[in-house]
Design a protein around this motif. Structure first.
Motif, PDB file in Angstrom:
ATOM      1  N   ALA A  13       0.838  -1.207   0.000  1.00 56.23           N
ATOM      2  CA  ALA A  13       0.000   0.000   0.000  1.00 56.23           C
ATOM      3  C   ALA A  13       0.873   1.258   0.000  1.00 56.23           C
ATOM      4  CB  ALA A  13      -0.929  -0.016   1.214  1.00 56.23           C
ATOM      5  N   VAL A  34       7.960   6.233   6.222  1.00 58.02           N
ATOM      6  CA  VAL A  34       8.515   5.601   7.420  1.00 58.02           C
ATOM      7  C   VAL A  34       8.250   4.108   7.290  1.00 58.02           C
ATOM      8  CG1 VAL A  34       8.358   5.378   9.928  1.00 58.02           C
ATOM      9  CG2 VAL A  34       8.082   7.623   8.858  1.00 58.02           C
ATOM     10  N   SER A  46       5.367 -16.132   0.080  1.00 59.33           N
ATOM     11  CA  SER A  46       6.015 -16.743   1.251  1.00 59.33           C
ATOM     12  C   SER A  46       5.620 -18.212   1.404  1.00 59.33           C
ATOM     13  CB  SER A  46       5.664 -15.972   2.528  1.00 59.33           C
ATOM     14  OG  SER A  46       4.259 -15.985   2.744  1.00 59.33           O
ATOM     15  N   THR A  82      10.036   2.970  13.198  1.00 59.54           N
ATOM     16  CA  THR A  82       8.674   2.577  13.567  1.00 59.54           C
ATOM     17  C   THR A  82       7.890   3.797  14.020  1.00 59.54           C
ATOM     18  OG1 THR A  82       9.523   0.447  14.297  1.00 59.54           O
ATOM     19  CG2 THR A  82       7.347   1.066  15.118  1.00 59.54           C
ATOM     20  N   CYS A 283      -5.121   2.967   3.948  1.00 57.78           N
ATOM     21  CA  CYS A 283      -5.429   1.994   2.890  1.00 57.78           C
ATOM     22  C   CYS A 283      -4.723   0.671   3.160  1.00 57.78           C
ATOM     23  CB  CYS A 283      -5.018   2.534   1.515  1.00 57.78           C
ATOM     24  SG  CYS A 283      -3.324   3.097   1.390  1.00 57.78           S
ATOM     25  N   GLY A 284      -5.266  -0.385   2.551  1.00 56.60           N
ATOM     26  CA  GLY A 284      -4.653  -1.710   2.665  1.00 56.60           C
ATOM     27  C   GLY A 284      -5.091  -2.450   3.915  1.00 56.60           C
ATOM     28  N   LYS A 355      -2.548 -17.385 -11.037  1.00 58.05           N
ATOM     29  CA  LYS A 355      -1.928 -17.123  -9.742  1.00 58.05           C
ATOM     30  C   LYS A 355      -0.829 -18.108  -9.361  1.00 58.05           C
ATOM     31  CE  LYS A 355      -2.662 -16.435  -4.920  1.00 58.05           C
ATOM     32  NZ  LYS A 355      -3.490 -16.573  -3.747  1.00 58.05           N
TER      33      LYS A 355
HETATM   34  C1  LIG Z   1       0.685 -15.667   2.993  1.00 56.24           C
HETATM   35  C2  LIG Z   1      -0.198 -14.619   2.381  1.00 56.24           C
HETATM   36  C3  LIG Z   1      -0.574 -14.719   1.063  1.00 56.24           C
HETATM   37  C4  LIG Z   1      -1.401 -13.761   0.507  1.00 56.24           C
HETATM   38  N1  LIG Z   1      -1.814 -13.937  -0.767  1.00 56.24           N
HETATM   39  C5  LIG Z   1      -2.714 -13.076  -1.272  1.00 56.24           C
HETATM   40  C6  LIG Z   1      -3.251 -13.283  -2.559  1.00 56.24           C
HETATM   41  O1  LIG Z   1      -2.907 -14.242  -3.223  1.00 56.24           O
HETATM   42  N2  LIG Z   1      -4.155 -12.413  -3.048  1.00 56.24           N
HETATM   43  C7  LIG Z   1      -4.561 -11.328  -2.321  1.00 56.24           C
HETATM   44  O2  LIG Z   1      -5.409 -10.566  -2.784  1.00 56.24           O
HETATM   45  N3  LIG Z   1      -4.042 -11.077  -1.100  1.00 56.24           N
HETATM   46  C8  LIG Z   1      -3.149 -11.909  -0.554  1.00 56.24           C
HETATM   47  N4  LIG Z   1      -2.646 -11.693   0.680  1.00 56.24           N
HETATM   48  C9  LIG Z   1      -2.952 -10.411   1.361  1.00 56.24           C
HETATM   49  C10 LIG Z   1      -1.868  -9.359   1.036  1.00 56.24           C
HETATM   50  O3  LIG Z   1      -0.609  -9.850   1.430  1.00 56.24           O
HETATM   51  C11 LIG Z   1      -2.156  -8.053   1.790  1.00 56.24           C
HETATM   52  O4  LIG Z   1      -3.439  -7.600   1.427  1.00 56.24           O
HETATM   53  C12 LIG Z   1      -1.119  -6.979   1.510  1.00 56.24           C
HETATM   54  O5  LIG Z   1       0.135  -7.394   1.960  1.00 56.24           O
HETATM   55  C13 LIG Z   1      -1.481  -5.672   2.197  1.00 56.24           C
HETATM   56  O6  LIG Z   1      -0.440  -4.750   2.009  1.00 56.24           O
HETATM   57  P1  LIG Z   1      -0.261  -3.522   3.020  1.00 56.24           P
HETATM   58  O7  LIG Z   1       0.822  -2.669   2.421  1.00 56.24           O
HETATM   59  O8  LIG Z   1      -1.561  -2.900   3.321  1.00 56.24           O
HETATM   60  O9  LIG Z   1       0.217  -4.146   4.403  1.00 56.24           O
HETATM   61  P2  LIG Z   1       1.432  -5.061   4.801  1.00 56.24           P
HETATM   62  O10 LIG Z   1       1.863  -5.914   3.668  1.00 56.24           O
HETATM   63  O11 LIG Z   1       1.028  -5.689   6.076  1.00 56.24           O
HETATM   64  O12 LIG Z   1       2.628  -4.038   5.065  1.00 56.24           O
HETATM   65  C14 LIG Z   1       2.656  -3.110   6.111  1.00 56.24           C
HETATM   66  C15 LIG Z   1       4.069  -2.582   6.245  1.00 56.24           C
HETATM   67  O13 LIG Z   1       4.099  -1.587   7.277  1.00 56.24           O
HETATM   68  C16 LIG Z   1       5.171  -1.862   8.178  1.00 56.24           C
HETATM   69  N5  LIG Z   1       4.823  -1.334   9.503  1.00 56.24           N
HETATM   70  C17 LIG Z   1       3.980  -1.890  10.413  1.00 56.24           C
HETATM   71  N6  LIG Z   1       3.881  -1.094  11.503  1.00 56.24           N
HETATM   72  C18 LIG Z   1       4.660  -0.029  11.269  1.00 56.24           C
HETATM   73  C19 LIG Z   1       4.963   1.133  12.013  1.00 56.24           C
HETATM   74  N7  LIG Z   1       4.408   1.368  13.209  1.00 56.24           N
HETATM   75  N8  LIG Z   1       5.828   2.036  11.478  1.00 56.24           N
HETATM   76  C20 LIG Z   1       6.388   1.819  10.238  1.00 56.24           C
HETATM   77  N9  LIG Z   1       6.128   0.732   9.490  1.00 56.24           N
HETATM   78  C21 LIG Z   1       5.276  -0.178   9.993  1.00 56.24           C
HETATM   79  C22 LIG Z   1       5.293  -3.380   8.151  1.00 56.24           C
HETATM   80  O14 LIG Z   1       6.558  -3.780   8.619  1.00 56.24           O
HETATM   81  C23 LIG Z   1       5.076  -3.658   6.661  1.00 56.24           C
HETATM   82  O15 LIG Z   1       6.264  -3.501   5.947  1.00 56.24           O
HETATM   83  C24 LIG Z   1      -1.834 -12.655   1.268  1.00 56.24           C
HETATM   84  C25 LIG Z   1      -1.462 -12.537   2.607  1.00 56.24           C
HETATM   85  C26 LIG Z   1      -0.670 -13.518   3.171  1.00 56.24           C
HETATM   86  C27 LIG Z   1      -0.310 -13.396   4.625  1.00 56.24           C
END
Ligand SMILES: Cc1cc2nc3c(=O)[nH]c(=O)nc-3n(C[C@H](O)[C@H](O)[C@H](O)COP(=O)(O)OP(=O)(O)OC[C@H]3O[C@@H](n4cnc5c(N)ncnc54)[C@H](O)[C@@H]3O)c2cc1C
Length: 373
Positions: A13, A34, A46, A82, A283-284, A355
């Protein structure tokens, strides 16, 4: 005067929003990210990366600095650290920087993209607290998978089914693989549950229904006792829990969060603006609405980037749109799958093609070169 957009989280996101804003090359805009991690982690793969030799680290970890360095250096800053406290009235966020210092970062617009983490510790399904920790957990898990003869996967949601499928594909004839499902259907009873269960059976994965894990204990010999709510206990070489996601929202005051005790996600309105706040968006997975998912994350990131731009121009936000279709695709091993588009079932081959073949790794480069946005 230069305006600052502060993005918390540098994953799917956060990096998407950053690219969408930076590619416009607006000289009056500075984007600060950040991120706990120095690298983007393609966590969708993974489930296969825990099988030794299947996926190289370089394919699923990409340095955030490589992604950002294509933009003028005065237009962005990457802070590895963080976010620990966000004050949405004062419009500033405190950050514990990885070098041990703390910083208070003021913003004009804030984007929360800190996602959600796995409820269980030391599993590689989501990024850990640093890039180094994430790589270590992934490698340790792969080594334990290699050495185990008996593996129990806890939780039969999509992560559990995909993990069991990968294990079954590689080791179904040589190791015992058990998938624990708390209910009487896998995948939360989704309409593709029976098809996915059928594919798992072909890979010699045993699904144990009505099997809710009550507790686990490790023995001095290195085995794990998995005790079910029925009292039944299983002894295994490796227990891989896949249940539960916890939104990373501890830095936000509770009034901006949902009230569910164990699941405190950011509350947003139809514009993805944080409820009862100004100049703050989310978002996300940190929003997890309608559910935590990659395609939803992508759509929301694009919506938030557009609304941030509108806000910076003093204009009203646009209503965020959902993805055009509800797509659910679950890979089951390296050549099968189960899925649907809305209520239309997809053949196993189609899910593999769309996929399971790559687990989306061909998309990673788009997060590096910015073409994702
Ligand atoms: C094993 C697995 C397989 C998946 N496969 C699919 C799929 O096939 N299709 C699908 O639609 N979805 C899938 N998903 C869901 C998908 O991975 C998530 O929807 C996506 O990763 C969301 O992205 P994001 O950036 O919102 O959050 P995240 O990927 O959770 O990233 C958040 C980031 O913020 C960082 N962070 C957290 N707290 C803080 C803080 N306080 N300060 C600074 N940084 C911070 C974290 O370290 C991380 O890097 C899967 C999920 C998993 C677990």
């Amino acid at each position: 005067m230069t305006k600052t957009v502060l993005i918390l989280g540098g994953s799917l996101a956060g990096l998407h929003v950053a690219h969408a804003l930076l590619r416009k090359r607006n000289k009056d805009l500075k984007v600060i990210i950040v991120s706990k991690n120095t690298h983007l982690y393609w966590n969708l793969a993974s489930v296969r990366a825990i099988i030794p030799g299947q996926i190289k680290d370089e394919a699923i970890f990409k340095p955030l600095s490589d992604a950002l360095s294509r933009y003028p250096k005065e237009s962005w800053e990457l802070i590895i650290g963080t976010a620990t406290a966000a004050n949405l009235e004062e419009k500033a966020v405190e950050v514990a920087v990885s070098d041990g210092t703390t910083r208070k970062v003021a913003y004009d617009q804030l984007v929360m993209a800190t996602g959600a983490r796995s409820a269980a510790p030391n599993v590689p399904w989501k990024a850990a607290d640093s890039y180094e920790d994430t790589v270590k957990i992934l490698h340790d898990t792969a080594a334990r998978v290699k050495n185990a003869q008996h593996i129990v996967v806890g939780g039969a949601g999509s992560t559990g089914v995909e993990v069991a499928g990968e294990l079954g594909h590689e080791y179904g004839k040589t190791k015992e693989i058990i998938l624990l499902c708390a209910a009487d259907k896998i995948l939360g009873g989704d309409s593709v549950a029976a098809a996915a269960a059928h594919e798992l059976k072909k890979l010699n994965v045993t699904i144990k229904y009505g099997a809710r894990v009550a507790e686990t204990r490790t023995t001095p010999e290195g085995k794990t006792h998995v005790v079910l709510s029925t009292g039944e206990a299983l002894s295994t070489d490796l227990y891989l829990p896949t249940t539960g996601l916890l939104p990373n929202t501890e830095y936000l005051p509770g009034r901006y969060l949902s009230a569910d005790a164990g699941y405190r996600r950011v509350l947003v309105d139809e514009f993805l603006r944080v409820q009862d706040a100004r100049d703050a968006w989310a978002c996300g997975d940190v929003v997890s609405k309608p559910r935590a998912g990659f395609l939803i994350t992508q759509k929301q990131a694009a919506n938030v980037a557009r609304n941030v731009e509108l806000a910076l121009a003093g204009r009203e936000p646009a209503v965020a749109k959902d993805p055009p279709a509800d797509i659910f695709a679950c890979s089951v091993g390296r050549d099968r799958g189960a899925g649907r588009i809305n209520s239309i079932r997809l053949p196993s081959f189609a899910v593999w093609l769309a996929k399971g073949r790559t687990l989306g790794m061909q998309r990673v480069q788009g997060y590096v070169d910015g073409s994702v946005a």
